[in-house]
Motif scaffolding. Structure first.
Motif, PDB file in Angstrom:
ATOM      1  N   GLY A 155      87.114  44.811  23.472  1.00  0.00           N
ATOM      2  CA  GLY A 155      88.367  44.186  23.068  1.00  0.00           C
ATOM      3  C   GLY A 155      89.349  45.096  22.364  1.00  0.00           C
ATOM      4  N   ALA A 156      89.017  46.358  22.191  1.00  0.00           N
ATOM      5  CA  ALA A 156      89.906  47.309  21.512  1.00  0.00           C
ATOM      6  C   ALA A 156      90.886  47.910  22.517  1.00  0.00           C
ATOM      7  N   PRO A 157      92.018  48.423  22.045  1.00  0.00           N
ATOM      8  CA  PRO A 157      92.927  49.119  22.953  1.00  0.00           C
ATOM      9  C   PRO A 157      92.355  50.471  23.373  1.00  0.00           C
ATOM     10  N   LEU A 158      92.752  50.937  24.531  1.00  0.00           N
ATOM     11  CA  LEU A 158      92.284  52.230  25.009  1.00  0.00           C
ATOM     12  C   LEU A 158      92.762  53.339  24.084  1.00  0.00           C
ATOM     13  N   ASP A 159      91.859  54.249  23.724  1.00  0.00           N
ATOM     14  CA  ASP A 159      92.269  55.404  22.932  1.00  0.00           C
ATOM     15  C   ASP A 159      91.647  56.673  23.509  1.00  0.00           C
ATOM     16  N   LEU A 163      88.108  57.673  26.207  1.00  0.00           N
ATOM     17  CA  LEU A 163      88.133  58.512  27.399  1.00  0.00           C
ATOM     18  C   LEU A 163      87.244  59.741  27.217  1.00  0.00           C
ATOM     19  N   ASN A 164      87.275  60.300  26.018  1.00  0.00           N
ATOM     20  CA  ASN A 164      86.434  61.468  25.753  1.00  0.00           C
ATOM     21  C   ASN A 164      84.951  61.099  25.840  1.00  0.00           C
ATOM     22  N   ASP A 165      84.585  59.937  25.280  1.00  0.00           N
ATOM     23  CA  ASP A 165      83.194  59.480  25.360  1.00  0.00           C
ATOM     24  C   ASP A 165      82.787  59.248  26.813  1.00  0.00           C
ATOM     25  N   LEU A 166      83.705  58.701  27.616  1.00  0.00           N
ATOM     26  CA  LEU A 166      83.398  58.459  29.025  1.00  0.00           C
ATOM     27  C   LEU A 166      83.204  59.772  29.771  1.00  0.00           C
ATOM     28  N   MET A 167      84.017  60.767  29.461  1.00  0.00           N
ATOM     29  CA  MET A 167      83.853  62.076  30.086  1.00  0.00           C
ATOM     30  C   MET A 167      82.490  62.677  29.751  1.00  0.00           C
ATOM     31  N   ILE A 168      82.072  62.544  28.501  1.00  0.00           N
ATOM     32  CA  ILE A 168      80.762  63.067  28.087  1.00  0.00           C
ATOM     33  C   ILE A 168      79.651  62.343  28.844  1.00  0.00           C
ATOM     34  N   LYS A 169      79.776  61.023  28.959  1.00  0.00           N
ATOM     35  CA  LYS A 169      78.761  60.247  29.679  1.00  0.00           C
ATOM     36  C   LYS A 169      78.700  60.671  31.137  1.00  0.00           C
ATOM     37  N   MET A 170      79.855  60.887  31.752  1.00  0.00           N
ATOM     38  CA  MET A 170      79.895  61.320  33.141  1.00  0.00           C
ATOM     39  C   MET A 170      79.249  62.693  33.310  1.00  0.00           C
ATOM     40  N   LYS A 171      79.552  63.588  32.392  1.00  0.00           N
ATOM     41  CA  LYS A 171      78.961  64.933  32.449  1.00  0.00           C
ATOM     42  C   LYS A 171      77.449  64.869  32.310  1.00  0.00           C
ATOM     43  N   ASP A 172      76.968  64.041  31.378  1.00  0.00           N
ATOM     44  CA  ASP A 172      75.519  63.908  31.176  1.00  0.00           C
ATOM     45  C   ASP A 172      74.827  63.347  32.420  1.00  0.00           C
ATOM     46  N   ASN A 173      75.566  62.588  33.227  1.00  0.00           N
ATOM     47  CA  ASN A 173      75.003  61.997  34.439  1.00  0.00           C
ATOM     48  C   ASN A 173      75.292  62.830  35.689  1.00  0.00           C
ATOM     49  N   LEU A 180      89.623  65.299  36.659  1.00  0.00           N
ATOM     50  CA  LEU A 180      89.621  63.840  36.629  1.00  0.00           C
ATOM     51  C   LEU A 180      91.021  63.280  36.424  1.00  0.00           C
ATOM     52  N   VAL A 181      91.223  62.082  36.976  1.00  0.00           N
ATOM     53  CA  VAL A 181      92.490  61.369  36.816  1.00  0.00           C
ATOM     54  C   VAL A 181      92.212  60.041  36.124  1.00  0.00           C
ATOM     55  N   ALA A 182      92.897  59.806  35.012  1.00  0.00           N
ATOM     56  CA  ALA A 182      92.822  58.502  34.355  1.00  0.00           C
ATOM     57  C   ALA A 182      93.748  57.556  35.113  1.00  0.00           C
ATOM     58  N   TRP A 183      93.145  56.602  35.810  1.00  0.00           N
ATOM     59  CA  TRP A 183      93.898  55.660  36.656  1.00  0.00           C
ATOM     60  C   TRP A 183      94.102  54.383  35.856  1.00  0.00           C
ATOM     61  N   LEU A 184      95.325  54.159  35.367  1.00  0.00           N
ATOM     62  CA  LEU A 184      95.588  53.142  34.354  1.00  0.00           C
ATOM     63  C   LEU A 184      96.712  52.217  34.771  1.00  0.00           C
ATOM     64  N   ASP A 185      96.700  50.996  34.203  1.00  0.00           N
ATOM     65  CA  ASP A 185      97.853  50.120  34.384  1.00  0.00           C
ATOM     66  C   ASP A 185      98.857  50.398  33.274  1.00  0.00           C
TER      67      ASP A 185
END
Length: 315
Positions: A155-159, A163-173, A180-185
């Protein structure tokens, strides 16, 4: 026409249109994945080495998707074709006449509709593989496809830190996070800009564009990402996409092609045509992308940069 580079209303198609793949089967392979074993520090004596260790077997899993049908009709009466000189509305100086070719105009509008439908399908499509001719094949869109790298926004706004945490998770996987492209509304773009302001960062305009789509960039601790405004993104969702592995997959009809215009049998005083095409999404291995769900769907303008106040320590 589907991949018109200037068509900002179908930004995903515009980004991937130059990498079209073709298939002669409704189902096609996206990737073949397997899990690598982690290496451990060996604990083997000389005597122990005389006996071979127990063998292990690495299994592979194949991921697939399907094409689906997009079908529209266009009908033009003889009366309409013979009445193109009549203008409706306010007849004032400089008014433009009807299009020179009514069929071309109607077909262009239908193609625009099909393009928007494909754009929405590639984002929100829910997978279904038909088992009979009466069932509908449905291609899997990005929102459903991405399952490995997912973060709950709670429920928090995107910060920038999400995105940095998501990048780390992606790298770990095992994902490549260098392009990468942040595809946003619109809402999440504003949230990200607000977060950048609060953290003393600047989202800078890029000196280039991608197939007619303007992009910007932001530098995070984990790397630089580009930011683009997408369409049909589910509310409260943000994507990190690797466009190097995303392509449309077309299934042409022999001797006709794909998304072709074909005249139908006459049934009265006019002409009727159909537009027929089959297309699906190839997103590669889904773990190469990431998404954040459950984000706030509203935006509040930031008051300014965050200031952290600490108690003064006496000397």
């Amino acid at each position: 026409m589907l991949f018109n580079k200037g068509n900002t209303r179908t930004p995903l198609l515009s980004m991937i249109g130059g990498k079209t793949k073709y298939t002669n089967h409704v189902e096609y392979v996206l990737s073949q994945t397997y899990a690598s074993e982690d290496g451990d520090i060996p604990d083997v004596s000389e005597n122990g080495s005389l006996t071979a260790p127990e063998a292990s077997y690495i299994t592979r899993e194949q991921a697939t998707n399907v094409t689906q049908i997009f079908h529209e009709s266009v009908a033009i009466s003889y009366a309409k074709q013979s009445n193109m000189g009549t203008l409706s509305g306010a007849n004032v100086a400089g008014q433009e006449a009807n299009p020179m070719n009514e069929l071309d105009f109607q077909v262009a509008r239908k193609m625009n509709k099909i393009g928007r439908a494909i754009e929405k399908t590639f984002i929100q499509g829910t997978y279904n593989k038909a088992t009979t001719d009466a069932e509908v094949n449905k291609t899997r869109g990005l929102a459903q496809a991405i399952t490995t790298n997912v973060i709950d926004g709670a429920g928090a706004p995107l910060d920038i830190w999400m995105l940095n945490d998501l990048m780390i998770k992606m790298k770990d996987n095992g994902a490549d996070i260098t392009n990468l492209v942040a595809w946003l509304d619109t809402t999440t773009i504003n949230q990200l800009n607000g977060s950048a302001v609060e953290n003393g960062l600047t989202v800078v305009p890029a000196s280039r564009n991608e197939n007619g789509i303007n992009v910007r960039s932001i530098e995070l601790p984990s790397g630089v990402i580009t930011i683009a405004n997408g369409e049909f993104i589910p509310a409260g969702t943000a994507f990190l996409l690797n466009f190097d592995v995303i392509s449309p997959v077309e299934q042409p009809v022999p001797q006709k092609g794909n998304f072709f215009l074909e005249e139908l049998a006459k049934t009265g005083a006019g002409e009727k045509y159909q537009i027929f095409g089959q297309i699906g999404l190839d997103y590669g291995a889904e773990h190469l992308h990431g998404k954040i769900t459950g984000l706030s769907t509203t935006f509040t303008k930031p008051a300014g940069k965050k200031v952290v106040v600490v108690d003064q320590v006496s000397a």
